[in-house]
Scaffold this active site. Structure first.
Site, PDB file in Angstrom:
ATOM      1  N   GLU A 167       3.861   6.738  -3.092  1.00 32.72           N
ATOM      2  CA  GLU A 167       3.102   6.320  -4.272  1.00 32.72           C
ATOM      3  C   GLU A 167       2.579   4.924  -4.002  1.00 32.72           C
ATOM      4  OE1 GLU A 167       5.107   6.656  -8.094  1.00 32.72           O
ATOM      5  OE2 GLU A 167       4.300   4.704  -8.714  1.00 32.72           O
ATOM      6  N   GLU A 172      -0.129  -2.989 -11.906  1.00 32.45           N
ATOM      7  CA  GLU A 172       0.550  -2.726 -13.169  1.00 32.45           C
ATOM      8  C   GLU A 172       0.681  -4.055 -13.905  1.00 32.45           C
ATOM      9  OE1 GLU A 172       3.783   0.517 -12.999  1.00 32.45           O
ATOM     10  OE2 GLU A 172       3.913  -0.446 -11.030  1.00 32.45           O
TER      11      GLU A 172
END
Length: 288
Positions: A167, A172
């Protein structure tokens, strides 16, 4: 987006190669990558969305991901992801708006509603577009509402188990800590659960008031992530134990609450929270 807690910045993967301390039996890593994360020479635009047409995302490019609405989303997140609902996802003035609201829905109108107190949006390119390696740039403005947890990230199209294909979290942002942009890599062996995955931070003091370019340069030898042409993370897939050679699709979402996003609670009175995307552009080397 699998991250569930804040982890201190660790040593960047690939440092063994840079110091020449490569374990015996492993191939040598090419020399260090450029310090700048600007678009490399020899790359061409292969896919983009400028969000300058229509009132909703182009169905040829994007789908709505709502598969966990009834059961509840991962990491203890508190949002319901709506499909084809302009209140949550729309295009205005050449920008994609992903907007979270404090509201409870009616199951007669939303049969998959799981009782969540917030609505939001999650868009994916899976089934439309995927890429193996390339240069990714998303120009965005983050929300700073406490409890908001926007993410720009990649997952493999074909996955055989949790993080087997890896991933890549380009960016974020936890609304309770404005201006701290988190970048990370997850694998089956190294992830937020084990607590030793590669992670870094970029300090972007005006991330919630100005647009910035969140960037990933992914090649066979290096994964570099950062903001506005400055790399914050440099990782060698060789040191991660997986090749990062599977096609991946892009995810744009705005979660609410959860083990990380809601670490300081959710300020429902400050809603709506809005993630704004000016464009998504993906480039690859001409030879690919």
């Amino acid at each position: 987006m699998a991250t569930g807690r804040i982890i201190q910045i660790g040593l960047l993967s690939g440092i063994l190669a840079l110091t020449g301390c490569i374990p015996a039996g492993r191939p040598a890593v090419p020399g260090p990558p450029p310090s700048s994360l600007a678009l490399p020479a020899g790359y061409r635009l292969v896919w983009s969305d400028e969000f300058d047409q229509g009132a909703a995302p182009d169905v040829r490019n994007w789908s709505y991901d709502s598969h966990r609405n009834r059961q509840g989303w991962y990491n203890g997140e508190e949002q319901y992801y709506a499909r084809h609902r302009a209140r949550n996802v729309r295009i205005e003035d050449g920008r994609l708006l992903v907007e979270a609201h404090a509201e409870r829905l009616d199951r007669s109108d939303y049969p998959d509603w799981g009782g969540q107190a917030y609505s939001s949006g999650r868009l994916i390119t899976r089934g439309h577009q995927s890429w193996t390696q390339g240069y990714f740039e998303v120009r965005a403005r983050m929300p700073c509402v406490r409890g908001a947890w926007p993410a720009l990230w990649l997952l493999p199209v074909q996955e055989t188990g949790r993080w087997q294909g890896g991933e890549i979290d380009i960016a974020e942002h936890v609304g309770a800590e404005p201006g701290i942009i988190h970048h990370s890599i997850q694998t089956a062996a190294r992830n937020f659960r084990t607590g030793d995955h590669p992670t870094a931070q970029s300090m972007v003091s005006d991330a919630c008031t100005q647009f910035h370019r969140y960037q990933l340069h992914w090649t066979r030898d290096w994964i570099r992530i950062g903001v506005d042409d400055r790399a914050a993370m440099v990782v060698s897939p060789m040191d991660l134990g997986i090749a990062f050679d599977r096609p991946m699709y892009l995810i744009l979402n705005l979660a609410i609450g959860g083990q990380w996003g809601g670490i300081k609670g959710v300020d429902a009175a400050a809603m709506p929270a809005r993630l704004e995307i000016d464009y998504v552009r993906i480039y690859q080397e001409d030879r690919l």
